[in-house]
Design a protein around this motif. Structure first.
Motif, PDB file in Angstrom:
ATOM      1  N   ALA A 179      18.799  34.972  -4.454  1.00 37.08           N
ATOM      2  CA  ALA A 179      18.419  36.389  -4.359  1.00 37.08           C
ATOM      3  C   ALA A 179      18.518  36.865  -2.914  1.00 37.08           C
ATOM      4  O   ALA A 179      19.021  37.961  -2.637  1.00 37.08           O
ATOM      5  CB  ALA A 179      17.008  36.600  -4.890  1.00 37.08           C
ATOM      6  N   VAL A 233      21.203  39.762  -1.337  1.00 40.15           N
ATOM      7  CA  VAL A 233      20.807  40.903  -0.507  1.00 40.15           C
ATOM      8  C   VAL A 233      21.545  40.871   0.834  1.00 40.15           C
ATOM      9  O   VAL A 233      22.130  41.869   1.266  1.00 40.15           O
ATOM     10  CB  VAL A 233      19.275  40.922  -0.295  1.00 40.15           C
ATOM     11  N   SER A 286      12.374  39.610  -2.049  1.00 41.32           N
ATOM     12  CA  SER A 286      13.107  39.610  -3.318  1.00 41.32           C
ATOM     13  C   SER A 286      12.284  38.972  -4.428  1.00 41.32           C
ATOM     14  O   SER A 286      12.361  39.393  -5.576  1.00 41.32           O
ATOM     15  CB  SER A 286      14.433  38.866  -3.165  1.00 41.32           C
ATOM     16  N   PRO A 308      15.204  41.755  -5.980  1.00 42.43           N
ATOM     17  CA  PRO A 308      16.329  42.001  -5.073  1.00 42.43           C
ATOM     18  C   PRO A 308      16.863  43.431  -5.148  1.00 42.43           C
ATOM     19  O   PRO A 308      17.326  43.978  -4.149  1.00 42.43           O
ATOM     20  CB  PRO A 308      17.383  40.981  -5.505  1.00 42.43           C
TER      21      PRO A 308
END
Length: 195
Positions: A55, A59, A104, A109
């Motif tokens: 996650a 990002v 996240s 996320p």
């Protein structure tokens, strides 16, 4: 029309032309759509209470990708977007990967990605980008498993995470369609100036 109004319209049309030549809207919306599709395909909306490295990487990769593409386009066209924050956001998400993973895990996320694109859209003065980022951030909060587990209860969380997994795919398609529409608008703007 007064001189002030003429100046405003001239500056506004120049700013719009610069954004079109840099393909600001389409680039950002397509990257957002690909990030949402990655989240949907990986099932990140199903993870409860885990600070997932994946996650965090999604990002960080999202912000790094949009920075790389916009920097390349700016270099290629010779038109720069000055101090928008692409680089700072990308560097902060990579260097602060642990915090991004934690954020996240707690907020989801999509919330982190949406919040970043609200900032980018605001700085680029692009209503489509910041509204899409805002909607994505709110949607991400609504589908964040950790928040749901804490405040809704575990029985309901399973149902909501299943719904989130199913609905995240169409959200990705919608954002990619917005990106495609923005690309066509930018093409029309560029072609109308060339003619």
């Amino acid at each position: 029309m007064s001189t002030t109004q003429q100046t405003y319209w001239t500056e506004s049309s120049i700013a719009r032309a610069v954004r079109s030549s840099r393909r600001v809207e389409s680039t950002n919306l397509i990257v957002i759509g690909l990030a949402v599709a990655t989240v949907a395909a990986s099932g990140l909306t199903n993870e409860i209470g885990t600070a997932s490295l994946f996650a965090g990487v999604v990002v960080a990769a999202t912000f790094s990708a949009v920075w790389a593409v916009t920097a390349w386009r700016s270099w290629r066209t010779g038109v720069r977007g000055v101090r928008i924050g692409y680089g700072a956001l990308a560097v902060a998400s990579v260097l602060g990967l642990g915090y991004v993973m934690l954020g996240s895990a707690v907020l989801g996320p999509l919330t982190i990605i949406g919040a970043g694109f609200v900032l980018i859209g605001w700085r680029e003065q692009s209503r489509r980008i910041w509204i899409t980022g805002s909607v994505l951030a709110v949607y991400g909060i609504g589908t964040a498993p950790e928040l749901l587990a804490r405040y809704v209860g575990f029985d309901t969380v399973e149902l909501v995470t299943r719904i989130a997994t199913v609905t995240t795919g169409p959200v990705a398609v919608l954002v990619l369609a917005l990106g495609g529409d923005s690309f066509l608008r930018e093409n029309r703007e560029i072609n109308s100036r060339a003619a």
